[in-house]
Design an enzyme around this catalytic site. Structure first.
Site, PDB file in Angstrom:
ATOM      1  N   ARG A   1      35.800  65.005  85.208  1.00 64.79           N
ATOM      2  CA  ARG A   1      35.474  64.267  83.982  1.00 64.79           C
ATOM      3  C   ARG A   1      36.383  64.624  82.802  1.00 64.79           C
ATOM      4  O   ARG A   1      36.341  63.983  81.764  1.00 64.79           O
ATOM      5  CB  ARG A   1      34.002  64.494  83.617  1.00 64.79           C
ATOM      6  CG  ARG A   1      33.068  63.658  84.489  1.00 64.79           C
ATOM      7  CD  ARG A   1      31.644  63.784  84.033  1.00 64.79           C
ATOM      8  NE  ARG A   1      31.015  64.986  84.552  1.00 64.79           N
ATOM      9  CZ  ARG A   1      29.956  65.570  83.994  1.00 64.79           C
ATOM     10  NH1 ARG A   1      29.435  65.071  82.886  1.00 64.79           N
ATOM     11  NH2 ARG A   1      29.438  66.651  84.525  1.00 64.79           N
TER      12      ARG A   1
ATOM     13  N   ARG B   1      61.693  77.196  59.770  1.00 63.25           N
ATOM     14  CA  ARG B   1      61.883  77.213  61.228  1.00 63.25           C
ATOM     15  C   ARG B   1      62.117  78.662  61.673  1.00 63.25           C
ATOM     16  O   ARG B   1      62.303  79.549  60.847  1.00 63.25           O
ATOM     17  CB  ARG B   1      63.025  76.271  61.592  1.00 63.25           C
ATOM     18  CG  ARG B   1      62.587  74.804  61.412  1.00 63.25           C
ATOM     19  CD  ARG B   1      63.744  73.871  61.500  1.00 63.25           C
ATOM     20  NE  ARG B   1      64.463  74.024  62.757  1.00 63.25           N
ATOM     21  CZ  ARG B   1      65.709  73.608  62.952  1.00 63.25           C
ATOM     22  NH1 ARG B   1      66.377  73.016  61.975  1.00 63.25           N
ATOM     23  NH2 ARG B   1      66.286  73.792  64.121  1.00 63.25           N
TER      24      ARG B   1
END
Ligand code: UD1
Ligand code: CA
Length: 460
Positions: free
Chosen positions: A15, A333
């Site tokens: 599921r 970054r």
């Protein structure tokens, strides 16, 4: 005496509608199996074996170097799953074996450890961790006798209506004396409604043999929760998310509104730091005191000092010193090291660079592969041109230098201390200390040209 853990993770989890095995579905960005492994680790077991099944190669790859694995070729029940790990379990004779469900990420180390103390104090052959839940549907029910002693565990499908009304359920986590586990495992059958080998039958056999067994009721009923679909997964996310927010608030972190705030379990935050909505803090992120983080900041493995403001900042594997003020809309970054009292402003990207104390990079600028000294002022729209199409190069700027707006610094290039660049310059040669560099064409004004050429613009 050594203790081990066996974690059952063979299930498919249909599921979930995922291409991954269920145990790899994530709660707070961490696979469910990892939460379970960490809980077993917190309970100080000596070794862990995970039973794999559906898409076992993926799970084995994920677990490589972390735990042992045993493969269950067919899903014939929880008892059958444990049987696949018998060779592993045999090495722990004389000790205790912990069994955990690989899809119950809220089971925690404290509960497991308290259950072990209880197990040892009572000299139990088996201790089942149970919980009293509001909705017991789907769980095995704990059946106690008139004296309150554990009699058996009955699965939902095998239960009578009266048994279904019982709210005390089996969490699927147990401590077994290892020898008892090995003995009873060899005796269970699949004679039940689901034709499965139930691990819970081991407990019934132990009771029938007159061995001491009991249920240890967990204080927090959430430890039993598992997830069969994405909706239940969200429920687990919410529960764990709130648990970690509560821990932070109890430690002095200010969270005036919890909307969209996710704080990972290993994140450390100093007192009086305020976290604002939409902020996600993950990995080994550490934040000092008196900061304001957010709104909408996303930090991974980033270390931040005291008195820092991060407004709409995304940062990965970076460092920000005390007294800095970043944002709105800044991207750090990896490998960006920002010193103290640095200001980084609107729409600035920093990558793999060091920026020393007191420097200002205020707007629309890219600093990549660069080393900036102290008290530098970078004007608006500057670019370190760090990539020549093939290789990356570094830009170095000395203390106190002033970079005029819209300067391109073609790296490799080095600017000395207390230098200036004229706005709009494209700098491709080094600039010595105390020097002004102008690298643009001189302006020519053609006086009266517009009228002479009849080029006055129609403003209507
Ligand atoms: C089991 C318990 C139930 C308990 C519930 C708690 C039994 C018979 N029942 O039921 O009493 O209330 O857990 O969550 O044990 N697994 C395998 N191989 C198999 C079957 C299962 O590896 O052949 C793994 C699953 O991936 C899962 C765990 O074992 O991680 C539990 O299996 P599941 O089918 O969810 O057990 P339940 O029927 O829910
Ligand atoms: Ca289940």
């Amino acid at each position: 005496m050594k203790n081990c853990a066996v974690i059952l993770a063979g299930g498919q989890g249909k599921r979930m509608k995922s291409n991954k095995p269920k145990a790899l579905c994530e709660v707070l960005f961490k696979p469910m199996i990892d939460w379970t492994i960490d809980a077993a680790g917190d309970a100080e077991v000596d070794d862990i074996c995970v039973v794999t099944g559906h898409l076992h190669e993926m799970l084995e790859e994920h677990l490589a170097g972390k735990t042992k694995t045993a493969f269950q070729a067919e899903r014939l029940g929880t008892g059958h799953a444990v049987m696949q790990a018998v060779d592993f379990i045999e090495e722990f004779k004389g000790g205790n074996t912990l069994i955990l469900n690989g899809d119950c990420p809220l089971m925690d180390g404290d509960t497991i450890q308290n259950a072990l103390s209880y197990h040892e104090r009572h000299g139990n052959a088996v201790t089942v961790i149970s919980a009293n839940v509001e909705n017991p549907f789907g769980y095995g029910r704990i059946i106690r006798d008139a004296g309150g002693f554990l009699k058996e565990i009955v699965e939902e499908k095998d239960a009578t209506p009266k048994q279904r009304a019982i709210n005390e359920v089996n969490s699927g986590a147990y401590w077994f004396k290892t020898d008892v586990l090995l003995d009873t495992l060899s005796k269970i059958t699949n004679k039940n409604k689901q034709h499965e080998y139930y691990l819970t039958d081991c407990i019934e056999i132990a009771i029938q043999n007159g061995l001491q067994t009991s249920a240890f009721t967990a204080q927090n009923p959430d430890v039993v929760l598992g997830a069969n679909d994405r909706i239940q997964l969200l429920d687990l996310n919410d529960k764990l998310r709130y648990k970690f927010l509560q821990e932070q608030m109890l430690a002095g972190v200010d969270i005036p509104c919890s909307e969209g705030i996710i704080i990972g379990p290993d994140v450390e935050i100093g007192t009086d730091t305020r976290i604002l909505p939409g902020t996600v803090l993950l990995g080994d992120t550490k934040i000092g005191k008196n900061c304001i983080i957010g709104p909408n900041s996303y930090l991974t493995d980033t270390v931040v000092g005291n008195d820092v403001v991060l407004d709409n900042v995304v940062a990965e594997q970076s460092k920000v010193g005390s007294g800095c003020d970043l944002g709105p809309f800044v991207h750090l970054r990896p490998c960006s090291q920002i010193g103290k009292e640095v200001h980084i402003g609107n729409f600035v990207e920093i990558k793999n660079s060091t920026i020393d104390n007191g420097t200002k990079v205020s707007h629309l600028t890219y600093v990549g592969d660069s080393d900036l000294g102290k008290n530098i002022n970078m004007g608006c729209g500057c670019v370190t041109v760090n990539f020549d199409g093939q290789k990356k190069h570094r830009t170095v700027i000395g203390d106190g230098t002033f970079i005029g707006c819209n300067t391109n610094l073609i790296s490799p290039v080095k600017l000395g201390k207390f230098a200036y660049t004229a706005a709009g310059s494209t700098i491709y040669e080094d600039v010595p200390d105390y020097t002004l560099a102008i690298a643009r064409n001189r302006q020519e004004n053609k006086v009266g040209w517009v009228k002479k050429k009849n080029k006055i613009r129609n403003m209507e």
